[in-house]
Design an enzyme around this catalytic site. Structure first.
Site, PDB file in Angstrom:
ATOM      1  N   CYS A   1       0.837  -1.210   0.000  1.00  0.00           N
ATOM      2  CA  CYS A   1       0.000   0.000   0.000  1.00  0.00           C
ATOM      3  C   CYS A   1       0.865   1.251   0.000  1.00  0.00           C
ATOM      4  O   CYS A   1       0.583   2.223  -0.702  1.00  0.00           O
ATOM      5  CB  CYS A   1      -0.922   0.015   1.216  1.00  0.00           C
ATOM      6  SG  CYS A   1      -2.042  -1.393   1.271  1.00  0.00           S
TER       7      CYS A   1
ATOM      8  N   ARG B   1      -7.856  -4.402  -3.198  1.00  0.00           N
ATOM      9  CA  ARG B   1      -7.409  -3.205  -3.945  1.00  0.00           C
ATOM     10  C   ARG B   1      -8.412  -2.956  -5.071  1.00  0.00           C
ATOM     11  O   ARG B   1      -8.268  -3.491  -6.172  1.00  0.00           O
ATOM     12  CB  ARG B   1      -5.997  -3.419  -4.507  1.00  0.00           C
ATOM     13  CG  ARG B   1      -4.988  -3.695  -3.431  1.00  0.00           C
ATOM     14  CD  ARG B   1      -3.577  -3.837  -3.954  1.00  0.00           C
ATOM     15  NE  ARG B   1      -2.766  -4.469  -2.919  1.00  0.00           N
ATOM     16  CZ  ARG B   1      -2.247  -3.824  -1.879  1.00  0.00           C
ATOM     17  NH1 ARG B   1      -2.426  -2.535  -1.743  1.00  0.00           N
ATOM     18  NH2 ARG B   1      -1.544  -4.483  -0.963  1.00  0.00           N
TER      19      ARG B   1
END
Ligand code: BEZ
Length: 227
Positions: free
Chosen positions: A44, A127
């Site tokens: 991330c 995601r």
């Protein structure tokens, strides 16, 4: 779970840039609403650096960015500060994330958008990337698993391709980038099919159903990019 062509589900949320009323606050702009699994995680972190660095580029294409994870506001703030102060990835450092990052501890927004996919993770969002147009309609959705960092150049390419399709009433072929030929809609009658095959214009029809035409990069940029 929202799908392509649906109106983007509405919500109000607290973010690192204050409260937002979604998608109403973004009317007239494209917006990319994306989720990440968790703050203070490496993939991330590597994603936020290029995405934040490209924010101006997206803004020139009339597109705003909004992030989300099921972490709290203070975690978001601490993580974004850490990214700016300590993290270096490729040639990026001192990266400030200026787009809003939604806190979603209740998972309210994540559930509304189908970002929680329990067989991947019941406790964090996958995601997800939602492309929402200026009328608040979902135009494309991408999902990636937790272990796979996204390609933000591809996300930008997809945005520009959709805007080009809208603006010039064309479709874009595989791997298209501005400056390459675009696809015109398939012939709907035998007459149009014949006309296309016999055309002496700049159309390139390899067969009646597969016709390309040139579209200059400068023309795409003029129509899409704000100066
Ligand atoms: C990461 O961003 O590094 C990550 C997050 C959740 C699961 C696996 C990796």
């Amino acid at each position: 779970m929202p799908r392509i062509g649906d109106k983007a589900p509405e919500f109000k949320a607290v973010t690192t840039q204050g409260e937002i009323n979604f998608p109403a606050d973004y009317k007239g702009s494209w917006v990319i609403l994306f989720s990440h699994p968790a703050d203070f995680t490496p993939v991330c972190t590597s994603e936020f650096m290029p995405f934040a660095s490209m924010e101006d580029k997206f803004a020139k294409a009339n597109c705003k960015l909004v992030g989300l994870s099921v972490d709290g506001l203070h975690s978001h703030i601490a993580w974004l500060r850490t990214i700016k102060e300590k993290i270096q990835y490729r040639d990026m450092k001192d990266v400030e994330v200026n787009f809003p990052l939604i806190e979603d501890i209740s998972m309210n927004v994540a559930h509304k958008y189908g970002m929680i996919q329990p067989n991947e993770s019941g406790t964090s969002a996958v995601r997800a990337v939602f492309f929402i147009d200026p009328k608040g309609v979902i135009r494309a959705i991408i999902y990636y698993p937790l272990s796979l960092g996204r390609n933000f150049e591809e996300i930008y390419r997809a945005l520009i391709a959709m805007q080009t399709a809208d603006e010039f009433k064309v479709a874009t072929p595989a791997d298209w980038v501005p400056g390459e030929d675009v696809i015109i809609s398939p012939a709907g009658t035998c007459g149009v099919a014949k006309e296309r095959m016999e055309s002496t214009s700049d159309l390139k029809c390899y067969d009646w159903f597969f016709c390309l035409k040139p579209l200059e990069k400068a023309e795409v940029e003029k129509a899409i990019l704000k100066k």
